[in-house]
Write a protein that holds these residues in place. Structure first.
Motif, PDB file in Angstrom:
ATOM      1  N   ARG A 167       0.858  -1.189   0.000  1.00 48.48           N
ATOM      2  CA  ARG A 167       0.000   0.000   0.000  1.00 48.48           C
ATOM      3  C   ARG A 167       0.895   1.239   0.000  1.00 48.48           C
ATOM      4  NH1 ARG A 167      -2.708  -3.435   3.467  1.00 48.48           N
ATOM      5  NH2 ARG A 167      -1.615  -2.568   5.263  1.00 48.48           N
ATOM      6  N   PRO A 168       1.402   1.634  -1.151  1.00 47.56           N
ATOM      7  CA  PRO A 168       2.321   2.775  -1.179  1.00 47.56           C
ATOM      8  C   PRO A 168       1.616   4.092  -0.858  1.00 47.56           C
ATOM      9  CG  PRO A 168       1.766   2.099  -3.410  1.00 47.56           C
ATOM     10  CD  PRO A 168       1.186   1.065  -2.492  1.00 47.56           C
ATOM     11  N   ASP A 169       2.314   4.952  -0.146  1.00 49.01           N
ATOM     12  CA  ASP A 169       1.804   6.294   0.131  1.00 49.01           C
ATOM     13  C   ASP A 169       2.182   7.265  -0.975  1.00 49.01           C
ATOM     14  OD1 ASP A 169       0.788   6.052   3.073  1.00 49.01           O
ATOM     15  OD2 ASP A 169       2.712   5.011   3.020  1.00 49.01           O
ATOM     16  N   ALA A 170       3.173   6.885  -1.778  1.00 47.92           N
ATOM     17  CA  ALA A 170       3.574   7.677  -2.939  1.00 47.92           C
ATOM     18  C   ALA A 170       4.213   6.725  -3.939  1.00 47.92           C
ATOM     19  CB  ALA A 170       4.554   8.779  -2.540  1.00 47.92           C
ATOM     20  N   VAL A 171       4.077   7.067  -5.203  1.00 48.50           N
ATOM     21  CA  VAL A 171       4.711   6.299  -6.280  1.00 48.50           C
ATOM     22  C   VAL A 171       5.589   7.261  -7.069  1.00 48.50           C
ATOM     23  CG1 VAL A 171       4.380   4.922  -8.358  1.00 48.50           C
ATOM     24  CG2 VAL A 171       2.813   4.650  -6.421  1.00 48.50           C
ATOM     25  N   LEU A 172       6.868   6.930  -7.153  1.00 46.17           N
ATOM     26  CA  LEU A 172       7.836   7.740  -7.884  1.00 46.17           C
ATOM     27  C   LEU A 172       8.193   7.003  -9.167  1.00 46.17           C
ATOM     28  CD1 LEU A 172       9.827  10.175  -7.983  1.00 46.17           C
ATOM     29  CD2 LEU A 172      11.426   8.759  -6.659  1.00 46.17           C
ATOM     30  N   VAL A 173       7.885   7.609 -10.303  1.00 41.71           N
ATOM     31  CA  VAL A 173       8.133   7.001 -11.610  1.00 41.71           C
ATOM     32  C   VAL A 173       9.224   7.790 -12.308  1.00 41.71           C
ATOM     33  CG1 VAL A 173       7.116   6.260 -13.793  1.00 41.71           C
ATOM     34  CG2 VAL A 173       5.697   6.336 -11.725  1.00 41.71           C
ATOM     35  N   LEU A 174      10.296   7.128 -12.675  1.00 42.29           N
ATOM     36  CA  LEU A 174      11.409   7.824 -13.313  1.00 42.29           C
ATOM     37  C   LEU A 174      12.310   6.834 -14.037  1.00 42.29           C
ATOM     38  CD1 LEU A 174      13.952   8.900 -10.519  1.00 42.29           C
ATOM     39  CD2 LEU A 174      12.311   7.065 -10.291  1.00 42.29           C
ATOM     40  N   SER A 175      13.226   7.376 -14.810  1.00 44.32           N
ATOM     41  CA  SER A 175      14.151   6.519 -15.542  1.00 44.32           C
ATOM     42  C   SER A 175      15.301   6.099 -14.637  1.00 44.32           C
ATOM     43  CB  SER A 175      14.705   7.269 -16.753  1.00 44.32           C
ATOM     44  OG  SER A 175      15.536   8.339 -16.331  1.00 44.32           O
ATOM     45  N   GLU A 176      15.973   5.036 -15.054  1.00 41.20           N
ATOM     46  CA  GLU A 176      17.159   4.595 -14.331  1.00 41.20           C
ATOM     47  C   GLU A 176      18.198   5.720 -14.271  1.00 41.20           C
ATOM     48  OE1 GLU A 176      20.864   1.786 -15.507  1.00 41.20           O
ATOM     49  OE2 GLU A 176      18.879   0.915 -15.836  1.00 41.20           O
ATOM     50  N   GLU A 177      18.375   6.413 -15.394  1.00 42.87           N
ATOM     51  CA  GLU A 177      19.363   7.493 -15.447  1.00 42.87           C
ATOM     52  C   GLU A 177      19.037   8.596 -14.450  1.00 42.87           C
ATOM     53  OE1 GLU A 177      21.143  10.816 -18.607  1.00 42.87           O
ATOM     54  OE2 GLU A 177      19.616   9.386 -19.245  1.00 42.87           O
ATOM     55  N   VAL A 200       5.352  11.921  -9.690  1.00 43.57           N
ATOM     56  CA  VAL A 200       4.972  11.424  -8.369  1.00 43.57           C
ATOM     57  C   VAL A 200       3.463  11.276  -8.315  1.00 43.57           C
ATOM     58  CG1 VAL A 200       4.954  11.887  -5.891  1.00 43.57           C
ATOM     59  CG2 VAL A 200       6.966  12.467  -7.244  1.00 43.57           C
ATOM     60  N   GLU A 201       3.015  10.112  -7.903  1.00 43.05           N
ATOM     61  CA  GLU A 201       1.594   9.855  -7.713  1.00 43.05           C
ATOM     62  C   GLU A 201       1.313   9.745  -6.221  1.00 43.05           C
ATOM     63  OE1 GLU A 201       0.739   6.289  -9.839  1.00 43.05           O
ATOM     64  OE2 GLU A 201       1.648   7.012 -11.709  1.00 43.05           O
ATOM     65  N   GLY A 202       0.181  10.289  -5.798  1.00 48.07           N
ATOM     66  CA  GLY A 202      -0.186  10.266  -4.384  1.00 48.07           C
ATOM     67  C   GLY A 202      -0.556  11.652  -3.923  1.00 48.07           C
ATOM     68  N   ASP A 203      -1.323  11.711  -2.841  1.00 48.69           N
ATOM     69  CA  ASP A 203      -1.769  13.024  -2.369  1.00 48.69           C
ATOM     70  C   ASP A 203      -1.419  13.279  -0.907  1.00 48.69           C
ATOM     71  OD1 ASP A 203      -3.508  11.280  -1.152  1.00 48.69           O
ATOM     72  OD2 ASP A 203      -5.301  12.004  -2.191  1.00 48.69           O
ATOM     73  N   GLY A 204      -0.591  12.419  -0.313  1.00 50.36           N
ATOM     74  CA  GLY A 204      -0.188  12.609   1.073  1.00 50.36           C
ATOM     75  C   GLY A 204       1.043  13.487   1.203  1.00 50.36           C
ATOM     76  N   ALA A 207       4.207  12.317  -0.679  1.00 53.73           N
ATOM     77  CA  ALA A 207       4.111  12.545  -2.125  1.00 53.73           C
ATOM     78  C   ALA A 207       4.324  14.009  -2.446  1.00 53.73           C
ATOM     79  CB  ALA A 207       2.753  12.073  -2.638  1.00 53.73           C
ATOM     80  N   ARG A 208       3.749  14.900  -1.644  1.00 57.87           N
ATOM     81  CA  ARG A 208       3.941  16.337  -1.881  1.00 57.87           C
ATOM     82  C   ARG A 208       5.398  16.721  -1.710  1.00 57.87           C
ATOM     83  NH1 ARG A 208      -0.689  16.611   1.334  1.00 57.87           N
ATOM     84  NH2 ARG A 208       0.518  17.412   3.097  1.00 57.87           N
ATOM     85  N   ALA A 209       6.050  16.133  -0.712  1.00 51.96           N
ATOM     86  CA  ALA A 209       7.461  16.461  -0.478  1.00 51.96           C
ATOM     87  C   ALA A 209       8.328  16.029  -1.648  1.00 51.96           C
ATOM     88  CB  ALA A 209       7.943  15.793   0.811  1.00 51.96           C
ATOM     89  N   LEU A 210       8.077  14.868  -2.177  1.00 51.18           N
ATOM     90  CA  LEU A 210       8.873  14.392  -3.297  1.00 51.18           C
ATOM     91  C   LEU A 210       8.589  15.178  -4.556  1.00 51.18           C
ATOM     92  CD1 LEU A 210       8.561  10.535  -2.777  1.00 51.18           C
ATOM     93  CD2 LEU A 210      10.612  11.929  -2.441  1.00 51.18           C
ATOM     94  N   ALA A 212       7.309  18.403  -4.760  1.00 50.52           N
ATOM     95  CA  ALA A 212       7.514  19.842  -4.737  1.00 50.52           C
ATOM     96  C   ALA A 212       8.369  20.326  -3.581  1.00 50.52           C
ATOM     97  CB  ALA A 212       6.168  20.560  -4.684  1.00 50.52           C
ATOM     98  N   GLY A 213       8.813  19.422  -2.739  1.00 49.92           N
ATOM     99  CA  GLY A 213       9.633  19.832  -1.597  1.00 49.92           C
ATOM    100  C   GLY A 213       8.886  20.685  -0.605  1.00 49.92           C
ATOM    101  N   GLU A 214       7.555  20.460  -0.485  1.00 44.47           N
ATOM    102  CA  GLU A 214       6.729  21.336   0.344  1.00 44.47           C
ATOM    103  C   GLU A 214       6.511  20.811   1.754  1.00 44.47           C
ATOM    104  OE1 GLU A 214       3.149  21.461  -1.834  1.00 44.47           O
ATOM    105  OE2 GLU A 214       3.846  22.903  -3.312  1.00 44.47           O
ATOM    106  N   PHE A 215       6.921  19.635   2.054  1.00 45.41           N
ATOM    107  CA  PHE A 215       6.523  19.001   3.316  1.00 45.41           C
ATOM    108  C   PHE A 215       7.164  19.686   4.515  1.00 45.41           C
ATOM    109  CE2 PHE A 215       7.302  15.750   6.624  1.00 45.41           C
ATOM    110  CZ  PHE A 215       5.988  15.534   6.973  1.00 45.41           C
ATOM    111  N   THR A 216       6.365  19.988   5.488  1.00 45.17           N
ATOM    112  CA  THR A 216       6.845  20.504   6.761  1.00 45.17           C
ATOM    113  C   THR A 216       6.309  19.619   7.855  1.00 45.17           C
ATOM    114  OG1 THR A 216       6.812  22.780   5.946  1.00 45.17           O
ATOM    115  CG2 THR A 216       6.901  22.487   8.335  1.00 45.17           C
ATOM    116  N   PRO A 217       7.181  18.943   8.615  1.00 43.27           N
ATOM    117  CA  PRO A 217       6.682  18.018   9.626  1.00 43.27           C
ATOM    118  C   PRO A 217       5.882  18.746  10.693  1.00 43.27           C
ATOM    119  CG  PRO A 217       9.051  18.362   9.860  1.00 43.27           C
ATOM    120  CD  PRO A 217       8.643  19.008   8.583  1.00 43.27           C
ATOM    121  N   SER A 218       4.797  18.112  11.141  1.00 44.06           N
ATOM    122  CA  SER A 218       3.964  18.728  12.177  1.00 44.06           C
ATOM    123  C   SER A 218       4.556  18.454  13.551  1.00 44.06           C
ATOM    124  CB  SER A 218       2.556  18.157  12.090  1.00 44.06           C
ATOM    125  OG  SER A 218       2.576  16.746  12.202  1.00 44.06           O
TER     126      SER A 218
END
Length: 218
Positions: A167-177, A200-204, A207-210, A212-218
Motif C-alpha cells: 500500500r504505497p503512500d507515494a509512487v515515484l516514476v522515473l528513468s534509471e538514469e 509522483v503519484e499520491g496526495d499525502g 508525495a507532496r514532499a517528493l 515539490a519539496g513542500e513538506f513541513t513536519p507537524s
C-alpha cells in the motif's frame, strides 16, 4: 572450517571478522529487501559462484546474521532471512551506499544491474527530502520496481524491499538514469519532477514532499 580472524581486540576488526569476506555485505544487501530462496539470491548476485554463496550463507548463519527456515511445512526449499543482528547492518549498508554513490558516474559495459540496488542510497535521499514523514514510496524504473520506507516518527526504522509496495503512500516514476543522478546528489526528486524527468503519484505529505519539496513536519 574455522572462521578467519584479524585477531585484534577492536570493534572494527570484530565487525570485519563477521562481514569482511567478499560477497558477505552484498548478501546482506539482498536480504535487507526481504527473505530469499538460494536460487533468488544467486540470480541477484551475478558473478558469485554457487560454492562461494553457499559458504557465505553458512558463515552468516553460524555468526547469527542469517536464519534459514523451510519454504513450506513439508520442507524442501529453504528461505534465508536476516536475524535482528543481520538487520542491524542496514545503517552500514546505507553509509557505504552514500559513500559509493558518487562513483556511479558511468556504467561500465561489464556492470550488472538490478533496480533494487538503488534502494539503499535512495532511502537516504527520501528521508532528507521528507524529514519526519511517514510512509512507503514505491519506485518504478523501466528496469524494475522496488520500495523504500523512510524512518519515521516514534523511532520507526527505515528500510527497503524489492518489488511493489503493498500500500504505497507515494509512487515515484522515473528513468534509471534520473534515479542514478538523484542518488549521486546531482538532482533532487523535486527537481526531477519539475523538469519532467520524474512523476509522483499520491496526495499525502510524502508525495507532496517528493513532488515539490513542500513538506513541513507537524
Amino acid at each position: 572450517m574455522p572462521r578467519r580472524s584479524y585477531d585484534q581486540y577492536c570493534a572494527v576488526s570484530r565487525a570485519l571478522d563477521a562481514v569482511g569476506e567478499r560477497w558477505t555485505l552484498l548478501v546482506a544487501r539482498e536480504l535487507q529487501a526481504g527473505p530469499r530462496r538460494y536460487t533468488d539470491l544467486h540470480a541477484d548476485l551475478p558473478g558469485v559462484s554457487t560454492d562461494v554463496l553457499a559458504s557465505r550463507l553458512r558463515d552468516m548463519e553460524r555468526d547469527g546474521l542469517v536464519a534459514r527456515r523451510p519454504l513450506t511445512p513439508r520442507g524442501g526449499a529453504a528461505l534465508y532471512e536476516l536475524t535482528g543482528r543481520g538487520r542491524a547492518l542496514l545503517p552500514v549498508l546505507r553509509a557505504l551506499a552514500d559513500w559509493g554513490a558518487p562513483a556511479l558516474e558511468e556504467r561500465r559495459p561489464t556492470d550488472a544491474f538490478r533496480a533494487h540496488w538503488l534502494a539503499p542510497p535512495l532511502l537516504g535521499v527520501v528521508e532528507r527530502a521528507c524529514p519526519g514523514a511517514s510512509g512507503t514510496v514505491e519506485v518504478r524504473l523501466e528496469t524494475g520496481v522496488f520500495h523504500v520506507r523512510p524512518a519515521g516518527p516514534g523511532g520507526r526504522e527505515g528500510g527497503y524491499g524489492d518489488g511493489p509496495a503493498e500500500r504505497p503512500d507515494a509512487v515515484l516514476v522515473l528513468s534509471e538514469e534520473a534515479c542514478v543522478r538523484i542518488v549521486r546528489g546531482a538532482l533532487t526528486p523535486a527537481e526531477a519532477v519539475a523538469r519532467g524527468e520524474a512523476a509522483v503519484e499520491g496526495d499525502g505529505s510524502i508525495a507532496r514532499a517528493l513532488g515539490a519539496g513542500e513538506f513541513t513536519p507537524s
